[in-house]
Scaffold this active site. Structure first.
Site, PDB file in Angstrom:
ATOM      1  N   ARG A  15       1.183  -0.870   0.256  1.00 45.21           N
ATOM      2  CA  ARG A  15      -0.057  -0.062   0.155  1.00 45.21           C
ATOM      3  C   ARG A  15       1.093   1.388   0.382  1.00 45.21           C
ATOM      4  NH1 ARG A  15      -5.679   1.393   2.311  1.00 45.21           N
ATOM      5  NH2 ARG A  15      -6.327  -0.849   1.809  1.00 45.21           N
ATOM      6  N   ASP A  32      11.074   9.521  -8.470  1.00 47.89           N
ATOM      7  CA  ASP A  32      10.804   9.746  -7.216  1.00 47.89           C
ATOM      8  C   ASP A  32      11.891   7.364  -7.226  1.00 47.89           C
ATOM      9  OD1 ASP A  32       9.042   9.053  -5.075  1.00 47.89           O
ATOM     10  OD2 ASP A  32       7.285   8.010  -5.676  1.00 47.89           O
TER      11      ASP A  32
END
Ligand code: ATP
Ligand code: MG
Length: 377
Positions: free
Chosen positions: A87, A206
């Protein structure tokens, strides 16, 4: 830290060739001749060239390209959910099985605020990524679709990400990740970033441990670029940017930023990532506010990796990591100069049994460790 860096050419060249090779022993060979080769066989699979998106094939129907002869139209109903594996801040990742082919994959579902026109553009962009699956250091994409306000991104299923892996090693096993493993992670990540830039014209933006995935075969692969990165960026643009602790100073302090995004900002994030993996700790203290973050990253000294009473690193590794974290962007190297550092040249040719090491750790991780939480700090 003042580090001498070679001023190599390569600027403006259409392609920067990092695939160089060293004969055994490395004697008498200049860095520029080194060749990065994976220490495992990598089949090169090119999907057939055909349009992924057609006018009648709107974004809720996707093309799933698993292999050259395995191309399927698919909707969300063609996938069976086998449970959550992770998640993140923008959505969940589940293990799913494609019913027709039986293929297991990781499916990342990101809440999407983008309009249909932009959805189409993103799927078009994905088309480019899916045609370029000849780099062993990037996670393979199978396909994507938009469904009920989410973008579903289907990709190669890996064992876990390095954030969960390192937390388990340092915190649960009370051990460390050996330098030779860190070196192979560095080589794979630099190769992946360079491939994205040179072949796909993508800058990652990222780079962090949770976006570097490993598997039991000893593969190390970068993920979350292209469509996934673009979606997250489009969300980030409309919300408070929040805490981005891997971000380079020049990205935070917009006065310093030049036009566009430079690969050297990803080099900085790689340096932060390497310190975290080498020490088991994020190199900055936890920030209370975005202002604290700005002050520390922009005004403070860059983090450095150094030896301590209980951990010794080679000079080459220290130099590599601390070179990634040169604060002045102009002096921080791009990939071409980075790969010429002796440590990376050495690690390219060094034989390391990654599969054996990864399995020895993965075998001890529980379901809860694999699910983990995505703690960035
Ligand atoms: P953030 O949302 O801040 O970027 P994140 O990278 O952890 O954090 P996600 O990209 O949504 O968030 O990924 C969540 C987790 O899912 C990852 O930490 C990783 O452990 C797992 N994961 C992602 N992709 C894969 C994959 N292809 N195979 C196996 N696990 C995966
Ligand atoms: Mg991620």
């Amino acid at each position: 830290m003042n580090l001498p860096l070679n001023k190599s050419g390569g600027r403006g060249r259409p392609s920067l060739n990092l695939r160089f090779s060293l004969p055994p022993g490395n004697a008498g060979v200049s860095p520029g001749q080194a060749r990065i080769t994976p220490n495992f066989p990598v089949p090169i699979v090119r999907p057939p060239v055909q349009p992924i998106l057609t006018p009648e094939n709107l974004s809720s129907i996707g093309k799933l390209i698993i292999g050259p002869s395995q191309v399927y139209d698919f909707t969300s109903k063609d996938l069976t959910d086998e449970g959550e594996i992770g998640r993140g801040a923008f959505g969940t990742v589940n293990r799913m099985r494609h019913n027709d082919s039986g293929k297991q994959m990781a499916v990342k579902r990101i809440r999407s605020t983008v309009e249909e026109k932009e959805q189409r553009q993103l799927l078009m962009d994905l088309d480019v990524v899916m045609r370029s699956n000849d780099c062993p250091y990037i996670v393979q994409f199978y396909g994507a679709l938009f469904w009920e306000g989410d973008c579903w991104i289907c990709m190669e299923l890996m064992s876990t990400s390095l954030d969960k892996f390192y937390r388990f090693v340092y915190k649960r096993l009370n051990s460390v990740i050996p330098e030779e493993i860190l070196g192979k992670i560095a080589v794979a990540t630099v190769e992946a970033l360079n491939y994205l830039k040179e072949t796909l014209q993508i800058i990652h933006r990222d780079v962090k441990p949770s976006n570097i995935l490993i598997d039991r075969f000893g593969n190390i692969k970068l993920c979350d670029f292209g469509i996934s990165g673009q979606l997250v960026n489009s969300i980030a643009r409309t919300q408070d940017a929040g805490c981005k602790p891997y971000m380079a100073p020049e990205r935070i302090d917009t006065n310093q930023s030049r036009d566009g995004y430079d690969v050297r900002s990803d080099v900085w994030s790689l340096g932060i990532t390497m310190i975290e993996l080498a020490t088991g700790k994020f190199p900055y203290p936890k920030w209370n506010s975005v202002f604290d973050q700005l002050t520390q990253v922009v005004k403070g000294d860059p983090p450095t990796l150094h030896n301590s009473d209980d951990r010794f690193f080679s000079d080459g590794f220290l130099t590599f990591v601390n070179t990634c974290l040169i604060k002045d962007t102009e002096r921080r190297p791009k990939y071409g100069r980075l790969i010429q550092l002796p440590f990376l040249i050495h690690m390219v040719q060094r034989q390391v049994n990654l599969s054996q090491y990864f399995c020895s750790i993965l075998d001890n991780m529980t379901e809860a460790d694999f699910r983990g939480g995505s703690e960035d700090t």
